[in-house]
Design a protein around this motif. Structure first.
Motif, mmCIF file in Angstrom:
data_model
loop_
_atom_site.group_PDB
_atom_site.id
_atom_site.type_symbol
_atom_site.label_atom_id
_atom_site.label_comp_id
_atom_site.label_asym_id
_atom_site.label_seq_id
_atom_site.Cartn_x
_atom_site.Cartn_y
_atom_site.Cartn_z
ATOM 1 N N GLY A 1 -14.885 3.889 -0.146
ATOM 2 C CA GLY A 1 -14.209 4.709 -1.277
ATOM 3 C C GLY A 1 -12.821 5.554 -0.604
ATOM 4 N N ARG A 2 -12.801 5.233 0.580
ATOM 5 C CA ARG A 2 -11.616 6.134 1.106
ATOM 6 C C ARG A 2 -10.244 5.838 0.374
ATOM 7 N NH1 ARG A 2 -10.078 4.743 7.436
ATOM 8 N NH2 ARG A 2 -8.302 6.154 6.694
ATOM 9 N N VAL A 3 -10.175 4.488 -0.280
ATOM 10 C CA VAL A 3 -8.875 4.134 -1.362
ATOM 11 C C VAL A 3 -9.635 3.762 -2.755
ATOM 12 C CG1 VAL A 3 -7.230 3.619 0.720
ATOM 13 C CG2 VAL A 3 -8.883 1.644 -0.243
ATOM 14 N N ALA A 4 -8.728 3.715 -3.706
ATOM 15 C CA ALA A 4 -9.317 3.186 -4.916
ATOM 16 C C ALA A 4 -8.723 2.002 -5.029
ATOM 17 C CB ALA A 4 -8.818 4.168 -5.918
ATOM 18 N N VAL A 5 -9.404 1.164 -5.908
ATOM 19 C CA VAL A 5 -8.861 -0.382 -5.879
ATOM 20 C C VAL A 5 -8.984 -0.713 -7.292
ATOM 21 C CG1 VAL A 5 -11.243 -1.154 -5.464
ATOM 22 C CG2 VAL A 5 -9.369 -2.731 -5.300
ATOM 23 N N THR A 6 -7.957 -1.486 -7.914
ATOM 24 C CA THR A 6 -7.978 -2.102 -9.166
ATOM 25 C C THR A 6 -7.403 -3.337 -9.270
ATOM 26 O OG1 THR A 6 -7.413 -1.461 -11.478
ATOM 27 C CG2 THR A 6 -5.769 -1.176 -9.971
ATOM 28 N N GLU A 7 -7.375 -4.046 -10.231
ATOM 29 C CA GLU A 7 -7.081 -5.218 -10.230
ATOM 30 C C GLU A 7 -5.237 -5.463 -10.650
ATOM 31 O OE1 GLU A 7 -9.388 -8.605 -11.818
ATOM 32 O OE2 GLU A 7 -10.265 -7.109 -12.923
ATOM 33 N N PRO A 8 -4.605 -6.184 -10.071
ATOM 34 C CA PRO A 8 -3.192 -5.968 -10.246
ATOM 35 C C PRO A 8 -2.797 -6.407 -11.852
ATOM 36 C CG PRO A 8 -3.370 -7.204 -8.226
ATOM 37 C CD PRO A 8 -4.960 -7.013 -9.118
ATOM 38 N N PRO A 9 -1.918 -5.994 -12.636
ATOM 39 C CA PRO A 9 -1.549 -6.437 -13.797
ATOM 40 C C PRO A 9 -1.119 -7.760 -14.030
ATOM 41 C CG PRO A 9 0.208 -4.883 -13.140
ATOM 42 C CD PRO A 9 -0.860 -5.085 -12.071
ATOM 43 N N LEU A 10 -0.796 -8.390 -12.959
ATOM 44 C CA LEU A 10 -0.362 -9.685 -13.176
ATOM 45 C C LEU A 10 -1.067 -10.597 -12.001
ATOM 46 C CD1 LEU A 10 3.252 -9.822 -11.313
ATOM 47 C CD2 LEU A 10 1.308 -8.212 -10.805
ATOM 48 N N PRO A 11 -1.457 -11.915 -12.164
ATOM 49 C CA PRO A 11 -2.142 -12.672 -11.441
ATOM 50 C C PRO A 11 -1.488 -12.915 -10.098
ATOM 51 C CG PRO A 11 -1.388 -14.062 -13.090
ATOM 52 C CD PRO A 11 -1.118 -12.646 -13.420
ATOM 53 N N ILE A 12 -2.251 -12.769 -8.922
ATOM 54 C CA ILE A 12 -1.527 -13.104 -7.472
ATOM 55 C C ILE A 12 -2.499 -13.846 -6.741
ATOM 56 C CG2 ILE A 12 -0.356 -11.763 -5.540
ATOM 57 C CD1 ILE A 12 -0.240 -9.489 -7.077
ATOM 58 N N PRO A 13 -2.411 -15.158 -7.224
ATOM 59 C CA PRO A 13 -3.653 -15.934 -6.143
ATOM 60 C C PRO A 13 -3.063 -15.937 -4.901
ATOM 61 C CG PRO A 13 -1.896 -17.331 -7.481
ATOM 62 C CD PRO A 13 -1.561 -15.656 -7.892
ATOM 63 N N GLY A 14 -4.047 -16.034 -3.946
ATOM 64 C CA GLY A 14 -3.966 -16.286 -2.393
ATOM 65 C C GLY A 14 -4.030 -17.788 -2.304
ATOM 66 N N SER A 15 -3.594 -18.288 -0.970
ATOM 67 C CA SER A 15 -4.017 -19.390 -0.398
ATOM 68 C C SER A 15 -5.351 -19.567 0.117
ATOM 69 C CB SER A 15 -2.839 -19.993 0.517
ATOM 70 O OG SER A 15 -1.504 -19.872 0.281
ATOM 71 N N HIS A 16 -5.701 -20.864 -0.035
ATOM 72 C CA HIS A 16 -7.265 -21.017 0.128
ATOM 73 C C HIS A 16 -7.181 -20.939 1.806
ATOM 74 C CE1 HIS A 16 -7.735 -22.480 -3.698
ATOM 75 N NE2 HIS A 16 -7.749 -23.950 -3.399
ATOM 76 N N ILE A 17 -8.483 -20.314 2.301
ATOM 77 C CA ILE A 17 -8.763 -20.249 3.640
ATOM 78 C C ILE A 17 -9.744 -21.227 4.013
ATOM 79 C CG2 ILE A 17 -9.597 -18.620 5.291
ATOM 80 C CD1 ILE A 17 -7.175 -17.508 4.173
ATOM 81 N N GLY A 18 -9.172 -22.048 5.400
ATOM 82 C CA GLY A 18 -10.046 -22.850 5.854
ATOM 83 C C GLY A 18 -10.128 -22.897 7.234
ATOM 84 N N SER A 19 -10.603 -23.714 7.960
ATOM 85 C CA SER A 19 -10.806 -24.053 9.527
ATOM 86 C C SER A 19 -10.137 -25.321 9.589
ATOM 87 C CB SER A 19 -12.125 -23.898 9.885
ATOM 88 O OG SER A 19 -12.918 -24.915 9.621
ATOM 89 N N LEU B 1 -13.077 -22.846 3.334
ATOM 90 C CA LEU B 1 -13.981 -21.609 3.727
ATOM 91 C C LEU B 1 -14.307 -20.643 2.388
ATOM 92 C CD1 LEU B 1 -12.726 -20.713 7.157
ATOM 93 C CD2 LEU B 1 -14.887 -21.941 6.396
ATOM 94 N N PHE B 2 -13.193 -20.310 1.964
ATOM 95 C CA PHE B 2 -13.174 -19.359 0.777
ATOM 96 C C PHE B 2 -11.907 -19.311 0.013
ATOM 97 C CE2 PHE B 2 -12.586 -16.471 4.034
ATOM 98 C CZ PHE B 2 -11.701 -15.437 3.791
ATOM 99 N N ASN B 3 -11.716 -18.868 -1.251
ATOM 100 C CA ASN B 3 -10.619 -18.472 -1.925
ATOM 101 C C ASN B 3 -10.608 -16.892 -1.729
ATOM 102 O OD1 ASN B 3 -9.719 -20.770 -3.101
ATOM 103 N ND2 ASN B 3 -11.142 -20.920 -4.616
ATOM 104 N N PRO B 4 -9.183 -16.318 -1.088
ATOM 105 C CA PRO B 4 -9.069 -14.926 -1.272
ATOM 106 C C PRO B 4 -8.566 -14.446 -2.578
ATOM 107 C CG PRO B 4 -7.059 -16.117 -0.194
ATOM 108 C CD PRO B 4 -8.124 -17.255 -0.459
ATOM 109 N N CYS B 5 -8.258 -13.174 -2.624
ATOM 110 C CA CYS B 5 -7.645 -12.489 -3.943
ATOM 111 C C CYS B 5 -6.925 -11.372 -3.304
ATOM 112 C CB CYS B 5 -8.714 -12.182 -4.631
ATOM 113 S SG CYS B 5 -9.678 -10.448 -4.270
ATOM 114 N N TYR B 6 -5.999 -10.977 -4.208
ATOM 115 C CA TYR B 6 -5.154 -9.681 -3.868
ATOM 116 C C TYR B 6 -5.671 -8.498 -4.777
ATOM 117 C CZ TYR B 6 -2.460 -12.444 -0.793
ATOM 118 O OH TYR B 6 -2.204 -13.017 0.442
ATOM 119 N N VAL B 7 -5.579 -7.352 -4.443
ATOM 120 C CA VAL B 7 -6.113 -6.158 -5.259
ATOM 121 C C VAL B 7 -4.856 -5.188 -4.976
ATOM 122 C CG1 VAL B 7 -8.271 -6.352 -5.104
ATOM 123 C CG2 VAL B 7 -7.392 -5.323 -3.450
ATOM 124 N N CYS B 8 -5.181 -4.089 -5.841
ATOM 125 C CA CYS B 8 -3.892 -3.070 -5.764
ATOM 126 C C CYS B 8 -4.805 -1.628 -5.468
ATOM 127 C CB CYS B 8 -3.204 -2.713 -7.132
ATOM 128 S SG CYS B 8 -2.006 -1.561 -7.070
#
Length: 317
Positions: free
Chosen positions: A255-273, A164-171
């Motif tokens: 805009g309730r929270v601010a978001v930035t990229e983490p300073p290190l790669p944190i890949p997420g597991s692929h999401i599927g059905s 379905l899609f590749n997730p990501c993680y943010v800070c």
């Protein structure tokens, strides 16, 4: 086979699939007493208790589990061979059970409901709790029709899937936080007090493993067991958190929270059905899978395009 034996096996299969005498009766268009009588005959013929009541559900004995392993695939093939039926969403009264995390419900249920009201008003959709540990089991045990979750943990050859899609993680942190900036350093990230969402209660994760590879360790200052508690805590404190943005989309995009990229790669597991191969040609499930796939893929495309605009420093870049 004698007709009576085949009838008992069909009822047995329905009870095993549904985990309930009542739901088995609904599935077979029989009365509940008729199904109960059939179970009594099974116990006499097969000389085993078969089902033991546990709360609102019934649990199969070891004999019943072994028998179902042997008969469920041939029974399905026989049923499809002698009674092939097309799925008509306009007239169907099916109930689909889907194991899915709360973020998946937030993404898909509203547009899916609109489709059902337009095309299949008597179809029911029930969300079943999903965890990484139970995804494969609930499909093999026929407790659900479909699982939406991470792809790395489905290893059984009887489980089929669609990406379905590749997730990501943010800070994330509160707007105005000293770390709400584009170039967050690894040292700043590690030394900040962290908020962790842990459904299991474990306070270490992949982020901690990556930090350890750099000789660093973060402090989990607070943990919660659901994402709905995160925005309020982040807004009113100096905590930061690493999260999948799909779980906090409204808070990030508003805009309730601010978001930035983490300073290190944190890949997420692929999401599927995921579904069991015994339902590969199930016309009803194919219809549902098609709609859910389109909903989630389109949402992911729009989500990540919008997320790019929300990273700290994106406007100045």
């Amino acid at each position: 086979m004698r007709t009576q034996e085949l009838n008992l096996l069909m009822v047995f299969d329905a009870v095993m699939t549904e985990g309930s005498i009542t739901r088995a009766a609904e599935r077979l268009a029989m009365t509940q007493p008729a199904v109960s009588n059939a179970v009594s005959r099974m116990r006499m013929v097969w000389k085993d208790e078969l089902f033991v009541k546990e709360g609102r559900r019934i649990q199969p004995t070891l004999f019943a589990q072994n028998l179902w392993t042997q008969v469920r695939t041939p029974l399905q093939a026989l049923s499809e061979a002698v009674d092939p039926q097309d799925f008509d969403p306009a007239t169907s009264t099916r109930t689909f059970r889907i194991a899915v995390a709360s973020a998946g419900v937030d993404i898909a249920w509203k547009p899916l409901r609109a489709i059902i009201e337009a095309q299949a008003q008597n179809v029911n959709i029930h969300a079943i709790p999903y965890t990484i540990a139970n995804g494969e089991k609930v499909l093999i045990d026929a407790e659900v029709d479909l699982v939406i979750g991470t792809m790395g943990n489905m290893m059984s050859p009887v489980i089929h899937s669609e990406f379905l899609f590749n997730p990501c993680y943010v800070c994330i942190m509160r707007p105005g936080h000293p770390l709400a900036k584009k170039d967050l350093t690894l040292e700043e990230f590690a030394s900040a007090p962290h908020l962790l969402v842990s459904l299991s209660g474990d306070v270490t994760g992949y982020t901690d493993q990556v930090l350890a590879q750099h000789g660093l360790k973060r402090r989990i200052a607070m943990s919660v067991n659901h994402f709905s508690a995160v925005p309020g805590l982040i807004e009113s404190s100096d905590l930061i958190a690493v999260v999948p943005p799909t779980a906090l989309e409204e808070s990030i995009f508003s805009g309730r929270v601010a978001v930035t990229e983490p300073p290190l790669p944190i890949p997420g597991s692929h999401i599927g059905s995921f579904w069991h191969k015994r339902q590969e040609t199930d016309a009803g499930l194919c219809w549902l899978r098609s709609h859910l796939s389109q909903i989630m893929k389109q949402h992911a495309e729009k989500h990540f395009a919008e997320l790019e605009k929300r990273f700290c420093g994106a406007c100045a870049a």
